[in-house]
Design an enzyme around this catalytic site. Sequence first.
Site, PDB file in Angstrom:
ATOM      1  N   HIS A  16      -0.316 -67.665  18.265  1.00  0.00           N
ATOM      2  CA  HIS A  16      -1.360 -68.364  17.706  1.00  0.00           C
ATOM      3  C   HIS A  16      -2.018 -69.517  17.055  1.00  0.00           C
ATOM      4  O   HIS A  16      -1.064 -69.812  16.438  1.00  0.00           O
ATOM      5  CB  HIS A  16      -1.955 -67.151  16.356  1.00  0.00           C
ATOM      6  CG  HIS A  16      -2.726 -67.515  15.626  1.00  0.00           C
ATOM      7  ND1 HIS A  16      -4.057 -66.329  14.956  1.00  0.00           N
ATOM      8  CD2 HIS A  16      -3.369 -68.514  14.970  1.00  0.00           C
ATOM      9  CE1 HIS A  16      -4.623 -66.753  14.297  1.00  0.00           C
ATOM     10  NE2 HIS A  16      -4.851 -68.574  14.884  1.00  0.00           N
ATOM     11  N   HIS A  18      -4.403 -73.664  16.937  1.00  0.00           N
ATOM     12  CA  HIS A  18      -5.099 -74.074  16.623  1.00  0.00           C
ATOM     13  C   HIS A  18      -4.783 -75.156  17.253  1.00  0.00           C
ATOM     14  O   HIS A  18      -4.101 -75.997  16.735  1.00  0.00           O
ATOM     15  CB  HIS A  18      -5.996 -74.537  15.932  1.00  0.00           C
ATOM     16  CG  HIS A  18      -6.146 -73.222  14.999  1.00  0.00           C
ATOM     17  ND1 HIS A  18      -7.578 -72.081  15.084  1.00  0.00           N
ATOM     18  CD2 HIS A  18      -5.481 -71.896  14.303  1.00  0.00           C
ATOM     19  CE1 HIS A  18      -7.764 -70.703  14.999  1.00  0.00           C
ATOM     20  NE2 HIS A  18      -6.302 -70.566  13.827  1.00  0.00           N
ATOM     21  N   ASN A  44     -12.349 -71.537  17.914  1.00  0.00           N
ATOM     22  CA  ASN A  44     -12.836 -71.373  16.986  1.00  0.00           C
ATOM     23  C   ASN A  44     -13.287 -73.362  16.185  1.00  0.00           C
ATOM     24  O   ASN A  44     -13.190 -73.761  15.686  1.00  0.00           O
ATOM     25  CB  ASN A  44     -12.153 -71.307  15.474  1.00  0.00           C
ATOM     26  CG  ASN A  44     -11.216 -71.668  14.798  1.00  0.00           C
ATOM     27  OD1 ASN A  44     -10.221 -72.159  16.008  1.00  0.00           O
ATOM     28  ND2 ASN A  44     -10.880 -72.305  14.039  1.00  0.00           N
ATOM     29  N   LYS A 101     -11.126 -63.267  20.416  1.00  0.00           N
ATOM     30  CA  LYS A 101     -11.111 -63.449  18.858  1.00  0.00           C
ATOM     31  C   LYS A 101     -12.107 -63.139  18.637  1.00  0.00           C
ATOM     32  O   LYS A 101     -12.967 -63.667  18.522  1.00  0.00           O
ATOM     33  CB  LYS A 101     -11.076 -64.787  18.806  1.00  0.00           C
ATOM     34  CG  LYS A 101      -9.827 -65.226  17.757  1.00  0.00           C
ATOM     35  CD  LYS A 101      -9.042 -64.552  16.779  1.00  0.00           C
ATOM     36  CE  LYS A 101      -9.069 -64.537  15.368  1.00  0.00           C
ATOM     37  NZ  LYS A 101      -8.244 -65.831  15.532  1.00  0.00           N
ATOM     38  N   HIS A 138      -8.500 -61.533  13.738  1.00  0.00           N
ATOM     39  CA  HIS A 138      -8.073 -62.010  11.552  1.00  0.00           C
ATOM     40  C   HIS A 138      -9.033 -61.116  11.103  1.00  0.00           C
ATOM     41  O   HIS A 138      -9.583 -60.456  11.076  1.00  0.00           O
ATOM     42  CB  HIS A 138      -9.135 -62.967  11.617  1.00  0.00           C
ATOM     43  CG  HIS A 138      -9.701 -63.961  10.134  1.00  0.00           C
ATOM     44  ND1 HIS A 138      -8.266 -65.259  10.250  1.00  0.00           N
ATOM     45  CD2 HIS A 138      -9.464 -63.603   9.199  1.00  0.00           C
ATOM     46  CE1 HIS A 138      -8.466 -65.485   8.909  1.00  0.00           C
ATOM     47  NE2 HIS A 138      -9.163 -64.609   8.658  1.00  0.00           N
ATOM     48  N   HIS A 176      -1.829 -63.188  12.027  1.00  0.00           N
ATOM     49  CA  HIS A 176      -1.305 -63.603  10.840  1.00  0.00           C
ATOM     50  C   HIS A 176      -1.391 -62.744  10.139  1.00  0.00           C
ATOM     51  O   HIS A 176      -1.898 -63.276   8.702  1.00  0.00           O
ATOM     52  CB  HIS A 176      -1.548 -65.588  11.162  1.00  0.00           C
ATOM     53  CG  HIS A 176      -3.299 -64.866  10.580  1.00  0.00           C
ATOM     54  ND1 HIS A 176      -4.548 -64.381  10.138  1.00  0.00           N
ATOM     55  CD2 HIS A 176      -4.784 -66.113  11.026  1.00  0.00           C
ATOM     56  CE1 HIS A 176      -5.378 -64.195  10.679  1.00  0.00           C
ATOM     57  NE2 HIS A 176      -5.225 -65.206  11.411  1.00  0.00           N
ATOM     58  N   ASP A 249      -0.494 -70.210  13.659  1.00  0.00           N
ATOM     59  CA  ASP A 249      -1.285 -70.642  13.308  1.00  0.00           C
ATOM     60  C   ASP A 249      -1.841 -71.673  12.879  1.00  0.00           C
ATOM     61  O   ASP A 249      -1.689 -72.231  11.913  1.00  0.00           O
ATOM     62  CB  ASP A 249      -1.641 -69.557  11.599  1.00  0.00           C
ATOM     63  CG  ASP A 249      -3.098 -69.895  11.514  1.00  0.00           C
ATOM     64  OD1 ASP A 249      -3.940 -70.256  12.869  1.00  0.00           O
ATOM     65  OD2 ASP A 249      -3.455 -68.855   9.942  1.00  0.00           O
TER      66      ASP A 249
HETATM   67  C1  NCD Z   1      -7.159 -72.191  11.141  1.00  0.00           C
HETATM   68  C2  NCD Z   1      -8.408 -73.292  11.008  1.00  0.00           C
HETATM   69  O1  NCD Z   1      -8.071 -73.692  10.081  1.00  0.00           O
HETATM   70  O2  NCD Z   1      -8.853 -72.981  12.164  1.00  0.00           O
HETATM   71  N1  NCD Z   1      -7.371 -71.862   9.594  1.00  0.00           N
HETATM   72  C3  NCD Z   1      -5.976 -71.394   9.235  1.00  0.00           C
HETATM   73  O3  NCD Z   1      -6.271 -71.479   7.477  1.00  0.00           O
HETATM   74  N2  NCD Z   1      -5.412 -70.369   9.218  1.00  0.00           N
HETATM   75  C4  NCD Z   1      -8.292 -70.779  10.997  1.00  0.00           C
HETATM   76  C5  NCD Z   1      -7.979 -69.433  11.211  1.00  0.00           C
HETATM   77  O4  NCD Z   1      -6.832 -68.802  12.273  1.00  0.00           O
HETATM   78  O5  NCD Z   1      -8.381 -68.444   9.826  1.00  0.00           O
HETATM   79 ZN    ZN Z   2      -5.299 -69.119  12.943  1.00  0.00          ZN
END
Ligand code: NCD
Ligand code: ZN
Length: 345
Positions: A16, A18, A44, A101, A138, A176, A249
């Site tokens: 997971h 970003h 995202n 997702k 999520h 998460h 995450d």
């Molecule tokens: C994530 C993001 O910034 O894209 N933020 C987070 O707090 N984890 C989005 C997410 O996974 O909820």
């Molecule tokens: Zn995330």
Amino acid sequence: MSHPSSLTITRPDDWHLHLRDGAALASVLPCTARQFGRAIVMPNLRPPITTAAQALAYRERILAALPEGADFQPLMTLYLTDLTPADEIKRARDAGVVALKLYPAGATTNSDAGVTDIRKTYKTLEAMQREGLLLLVHGEVTDPDIDIFDREAVFIDRVMQPLRRDMPELKVVFEHITTREAAQYVASAGAFTAATVTPQHLLYNRNAIFTGGLRPHYYCLPVLKREVHRLALNAAVASGNPRFFLGTDSAPHASQIKETSVCGAGCFTALSALELYAEAFEAIQALDKFEAFASFNGPDFYGLPRNTGKVTLQRQPWTLPEVLPFGEAQIKPLRAGETLSWRMS
Ligand code: NCD
Ligand code: ZN
């Protein structure tokens, strides 16, 4: 208790992550590519990655941003919306996309295109179940009447239980997880349900957000919870149950987005993710469970081969930088300026 000076494990994966796009992507990708063989890349972006064609193009941008000689494979996902057509699933599978997702609309960063009612997506979920794509969830309701600390537990009753009943053979990852309720739910949910656990939710409870003042770098979603929940997550990973695995995450936001009156949600942990997890596993005397959590359970659940290389962590104190470049801006890693006891060599 044994006190090893080094720890060698099969090269792990991050289930997971970003990565963002453009210059931000180029700044953070090397951190992950150094530590992990593969990562599940969250969709995202703005606008979100909703089609197989967009996922292929994003994958090309990630590959183009990799440092010379990096041994890293991005695993692509699509952002599920109320309108994702069922026939996009076959195109997605053919493009190598492994999962979709589910963001409840409005739950977190860039989730306004998310799902308003999961039943609207059932035709698409049926296609995923058929084609073997996973659903990554999520798991928080967005109902403003529900206290933010209860939104994960309420999601289990309102969304997960009906979803599991209606799509029993869809592989679902509860992403998460942050609560005892979620850990218990996943442990009892059978072979088609798994969970990722972040380093911050193993290491910290919600006090971390408020210690000596408001600390935006500890603010992520789902938000850190009470100590009883942190202990339950630690017990879940220490149990060795193969349906719990690593997903950082890591969610990078520029310092000026974090240190402002309305702070973006996300902890940036990619720089030292393995070191943070090793610290958490050592604190609960569960280092013997670390390799399976980091390197075996994820690929086994996804039906992918395990990595073959190795990585080594040394017991060697080092101090995290205060800031790193993030495109034109700067980013602060979680624990910036603090000393960690493990270091990947
Ligand atoms: C994530 C993001 O910034 O894209 N933020 C987070 O707090 N984890 C989005 C997410 O996974 O909820
Ligand atoms: Zn995330």
